[in-house]
Design a protein around this motif. Structure first.
Motif: not given
Length: 136
Positions: A53-58
């Motif tokens: 989720r964090a990599t997708w948001v970034s």
């Protein structure tokens, strides 16, 4: 994984804690160390397995705000009891205190990218059109 569920260690820790009022008070949150601005830091609970989720948001933020608008996005995995269930997005601007753009627990869930992009845009490129992300 539902937005309102914390990882098991967090739930166990909360049972033992009687005064939890400070846990949802953004004025008590401590931002990670400063980065070159404008930049973004995403703190996330590693035990909750929120790396994807964090990599997708970034990725979505870099596609919307490519360098030099945003110079860097840092992912900060957290795995201590006090950071269980954490998902926060911080914005760093030169010579200013970091601004909390999103906290999963305070906001009641993960950020809708449209809202997160609008909040960041208002600080780094006020007036910029976000195209379909600006449509209500």
């Amino acid at each position: 994984m539902p937005d309102s569920v914390d990882c098991v260690p967090c739930q166990q820790n909360e049972i033992q804690t009687t005064d939890k009022s400070h846990l949802l008070d953004p004025s008590t949150f401590i931002a990670p160390p400063a980065l070159p601005g404008p930049s973004i830091a995403i703190e996330f609970c590693d035990r909750c397995r929120w790396l994807h989720r964090a990599t997708w948001v970034s990725t979505e933020l870099f596609l919307t705000f490519p360098p030099p608008t945003v110079k860097s996005i840092t992912l900060l995995p957290m795995n201590a009891d006090e950071t269980a269930g954490r998902f926060r997005v911080w914005l760093y601007l030169d010579a200013q205190d970091p601004k909390l753009m999103w906290d999963r627990k305070v906001e009641g869930g993960f950020p809708e990218l449209k809202v997160l992009k609008q909040r960041i845009r208002d600080h780094v490129q006020p007036g910029k059109s976000l195209g379909h992300s600006d449509n209500k």
